[in-house]
Design a protein around this motif. Structure first.
Motif, mmCIF file in Angstrom:
data_model
loop_
_atom_site.group_PDB
_atom_site.id
_atom_site.type_symbol
_atom_site.label_atom_id
_atom_site.label_comp_id
_atom_site.label_asym_id
_atom_site.label_seq_id
_atom_site.Cartn_x
_atom_site.Cartn_y
_atom_site.Cartn_z
ATOM 1 N N HIS A 75 0.831 -1.204 0.000
ATOM 2 C CA HIS A 75 0.000 0.000 0.000
ATOM 3 C C HIS A 75 0.867 1.257 0.000
ATOM 4 C CE1 HIS A 75 -3.426 -2.558 0.597
ATOM 5 N NE2 HIS A 75 -2.963 -2.999 1.740
ATOM 6 N N SER A 76 1.973 1.220 0.727
ATOM 7 C CA SER A 76 2.876 2.374 0.752
ATOM 8 C C SER A 76 3.453 2.650 -0.632
ATOM 9 C CB SER A 76 4.018 2.144 1.749
ATOM 10 O OG SER A 76 3.545 2.145 3.069
ATOM 11 N N GLU A 77 3.781 1.582 -1.355
ATOM 12 C CA GLU A 77 4.336 1.743 -2.704
ATOM 13 C C GLU A 77 3.286 2.259 -3.675
ATOM 14 O OE1 GLU A 77 7.789 -1.720 -2.404
ATOM 15 O OE2 GLU A 77 5.745 -2.241 -3.011
ATOM 16 N N VAL A 78 2.049 1.823 -3.521
ATOM 17 C CA VAL A 78 0.959 2.346 -4.348
ATOM 18 C C VAL A 78 0.759 3.828 -4.073
ATOM 19 C CG1 VAL A 78 -1.533 2.266 -4.781
ATOM 20 C CG2 VAL A 78 -0.244 0.139 -4.558
ATOM 21 N N GLU A 79 0.722 4.181 -2.794
ATOM 22 C CA GLU A 79 0.529 5.579 -2.394
ATOM 23 C C GLU A 79 1.632 6.477 -2.940
ATOM 24 O OE1 GLU A 79 0.450 8.270 1.711
ATOM 25 O OE2 GLU A 79 0.787 6.103 1.815
ATOM 26 N N ALA A 80 2.873 5.994 -2.931
ATOM 27 C CA ALA A 80 4.027 6.819 -3.316
ATOM 28 C C ALA A 80 4.290 6.842 -4.812
ATOM 29 C CB ALA A 80 5.276 6.312 -2.590
ATOM 30 N N SER A 81 3.646 5.977 -5.572
ATOM 31 C CA SER A 81 3.949 5.853 -6.997
ATOM 32 C C SER A 81 3.425 7.043 -7.799
ATOM 33 C CB SER A 81 3.335 4.571 -7.564
ATOM 34 O OG SER A 81 3.412 4.568 -8.971
ATOM 35 N N PRO A 82 4.294 7.773 -8.509
ATOM 36 C CA PRO A 82 3.820 8.861 -9.376
ATOM 37 C C PRO A 82 2.973 8.352 -10.527
ATOM 38 C CG PRO A 82 6.181 8.484 -9.699
ATOM 39 C CD PRO A 82 5.767 7.664 -8.525
ATOM 40 N N LEU A 83 3.194 7.110 -10.962
ATOM 41 C CA LEU A 83 2.391 6.524 -12.025
ATOM 42 C C LEU A 83 0.942 6.348 -11.578
ATOM 43 C CD1 LEU A 83 4.811 3.752 -13.368
ATOM 44 C CD2 LEU A 83 4.312 5.973 -14.403
ATOM 45 N N VAL A 84 0.753 5.925 -10.331
ATOM 46 C CA VAL A 84 -0.599 5.761 -9.793
ATOM 47 C C VAL A 84 -1.240 7.121 -9.538
ATOM 48 C CG1 VAL A 84 -1.992 4.842 -7.901
ATOM 49 C CG2 VAL A 84 -0.028 3.542 -8.747
ATOM 50 N N ALA A 85 -0.485 8.024 -8.910
ATOM 51 C CA ALA A 85 -1.035 9.330 -8.540
ATOM 52 C C ALA A 85 -1.474 10.145 -9.746
ATOM 53 C CB ALA A 85 -0.006 10.109 -7.724
ATOM 54 N N ALA A 92 -4.444 5.806 -5.197
ATOM 55 C CA ALA A 92 -3.399 6.334 -4.317
ATOM 56 C C ALA A 92 -3.996 6.835 -3.009
ATOM 57 C CB ALA A 92 -2.639 7.454 -5.025
ATOM 58 N N MET A 93 -5.144 7.514 -3.110
ATOM 59 C CA MET A 93 -5.820 8.026 -1.914
ATOM 60 C C MET A 93 -6.256 6.879 -1.006
ATOM 61 S SD MET A 93 -8.172 11.014 -3.663
ATOM 62 C CE MET A 93 -8.844 11.625 -2.111
ATOM 63 N N ALA A 94 -6.819 5.827 -1.596
ATOM 64 C CA ALA A 94 -7.280 4.688 -0.803
ATOM 65 C C ALA A 94 -6.121 4.001 -0.102
ATOM 66 C CB ALA A 94 -8.019 3.700 -1.707
ATOM 67 N N ALA A 95 -5.019 3.801 -0.827
ATOM 68 C CA ALA A 95 -3.854 3.137 -0.232
ATOM 69 C C ALA A 95 -3.323 3.917 0.959
ATOM 70 C CB ALA A 95 -2.767 2.966 -1.288
ATOM 71 N N SER A 96 -3.426 5.235 0.901
ATOM 72 C CA SER A 96 -2.908 6.076 1.990
ATOM 73 C C SER A 96 -3.739 5.975 3.268
ATOM 74 C CB SER A 96 -2.846 7.540 1.542
ATOM 75 O OG SER A 96 -4.141 8.107 1.473
ATOM 76 N N THR A 97 -4.958 5.417 3.175
ATOM 77 C CA THR A 97 -5.843 5.342 4.341
ATOM 78 C C THR A 97 -5.832 3.980 5.011
ATOM 79 O OG1 THR A 97 -7.825 4.594 3.154
ATOM 80 C CG2 THR A 97 -7.388 6.970 3.177
ATOM 81 N N VAL A 98 -5.130 3.018 4.421
ATOM 82 C CA VAL A 98 -5.153 1.663 4.961
ATOM 83 C C VAL A 98 -4.344 1.594 6.258
ATOM 84 C CG1 VAL A 98 -4.485 -0.738 4.564
ATOM 85 C CG2 VAL A 98 -5.464 0.606 2.692
ATOM 86 N N ARG A 104 0.677 -0.417 6.129
ATOM 87 C CA ARG A 104 0.828 -0.044 4.721
ATOM 88 C C ARG A 104 2.173 -0.501 4.158
ATOM 89 N NH1 ARG A 104 -1.826 4.558 6.750
ATOM 90 N NH2 ARG A 104 0.054 5.839 6.834
ATOM 91 N N ASN A 105 3.191 -0.565 5.013
ATOM 92 C CA ASN A 105 4.509 -1.020 4.565
ATOM 93 C C ASN A 105 4.575 -2.530 4.353
ATOM 94 O OD1 ASN A 105 5.581 1.556 4.564
ATOM 95 N ND2 ASN A 105 6.444 1.397 6.618
ATOM 96 N N ARG A 106 3.659 -3.268 4.978
ATOM 97 C CA ARG A 106 3.648 -4.730 4.858
ATOM 98 C C ARG A 106 2.510 -5.242 3.979
ATOM 99 N NH1 ARG A 106 7.375 -8.242 5.579
ATOM 100 N NH2 ARG A 106 5.769 -9.771 6.064
#
Length: 297
Positions: A75-85, A92-98, A104-106
């Motif tokens: 989830h952290s990688e999804v949140e941080a990815s410029p390709l996703v954002a 990206a928004m959803a991943a940041s709320t998990v 999120r790191n695991r």
């Protein structure tokens, strides 16, 4: 409790293990759900297949069709990815709320899907992006849409010898998307209701394509196709937004549990949808530099 543990280094090794169909064998990625369930004795596996060493499942790649995400991407990688954002903002928004930063790191996107929780935060965005899943076994591959992946709470179409190998999202650069959720607290909260909205709008806010998906309002995350059909072709204005409440009522079937009543969830669903569409309109207004003050009345 004791169980065997296997650590395959590749997709093929993992599938070979699953193909043995050992009784009680369970695949595990980040373990943020599985290990808790084991500790609480909700599940009693006899063997765990640790997928975390499969490097080819940890990539986010841009393709001609859109985006391909490996099931072990966190989830952290999804949140941080410029390709996703850039084009898939709601995800990206959803991943940041998990959960918490540690979760999120695991925790992985594939695990979020495979757990099949009606409240899974990353699923509504995947639904509004018409995401396809590639399921693999030693017998071959098959493609399944996210909307068809879930059979019920905790149940999916995955066979005992299958794994998710790829999450494919088609390019949607012309759309604006958003994710919203409500919980009993601001962090580390299971969603009472969550929502993803993706709209394609012109300069006058006429909607040419709409996708709306909810979590925690049915046995599985769902798209509300009546809302989508109503929005498409419409000039989005305050009257249109108000009219959505009645349609939402007909399409969701929330339950009452320890966290919220069905009545409260219905109220949240309607309010989240209104708020989300207003946010999309606000984003579009900023893009075109136009005044749409009537939405604030």
């Amino acid at each position: 409790m004791s169980f065997r543990a296997f650590s395959p280094q590749s997709e093929f090794e993992a599938l070979e293990l699953l193909n043995q169909q050992l009784e009680g064998m369970l695949p595990i990625a980040g373990g943020t759900n599985v290990l808790v369930d084991i500790k609480q004795r909700k599940i009693t596996p006899k063997a765990l297949v640790d997928l975390s060493r499969i490097k080819e499942w940890k990539k986010i790649e841009l393709t001609e069709e859109g985006l391909e995400i490996g099931p072990l991407v966190t989830h952290s990688e999804v949140e941080a990815s410029p390709l996703v954002a850039k084009s898939f903002t709601a995800l990206a928004m959803a991943a940041s709320t998990v959960g918490s930063p540690q979760i999120r790191n695991r925790g992985t996107l594939g695990g979020n899907l495979q757990s099949a929780s009606p409240a899974a935060d990353c699923v509504p965005p995947l639904l509004v992006f018409d995401t396809m899943l590639t399921l693999v076994s030693l017998s071959g591959k098959r493609e399944v849409g996210v909307a068809d992946f879930f059979l019920g709470a905790g149940k999916t179409v995955l066979r005992p010898n299958e794994l998710i190998s790829k999450i494919s999202i088609k390019n949607c650069s012309n759309k604006i998307s958003i994710f919203r959720k409500t919980g009993l607290r601001k962090a580390l909260a299971i969603s009472l209701v969550n929502l993803a909205v993706s709209l394609e709008l012109d300069e006058d806010n006429r909607c040419s394509k709409a996708r709306v998906a909810f979590g925690s309002v049915a046995p599985t995350p769902i798209r509300v196709k009546g809302v989508e059909a109503f929005l498409e072709g419409q000039m989005i204005d305050p009257d249109i937004i108000k009219a959505l409440s009645e349609i939402v009522e007909r399409e969701i079937s929330p339950i009452t549990d320890l966290r919220a009543t069905a009545t409260y969830r219905r109220y949240l669903a309607k309010e989240l949808l209104k708020e989300s569409i207003l946010n999309v309109i606000s984003t579009r207004r900023s893009s075109y530099g136009r005044d749409h003050s009537e939405f604030n009345s």
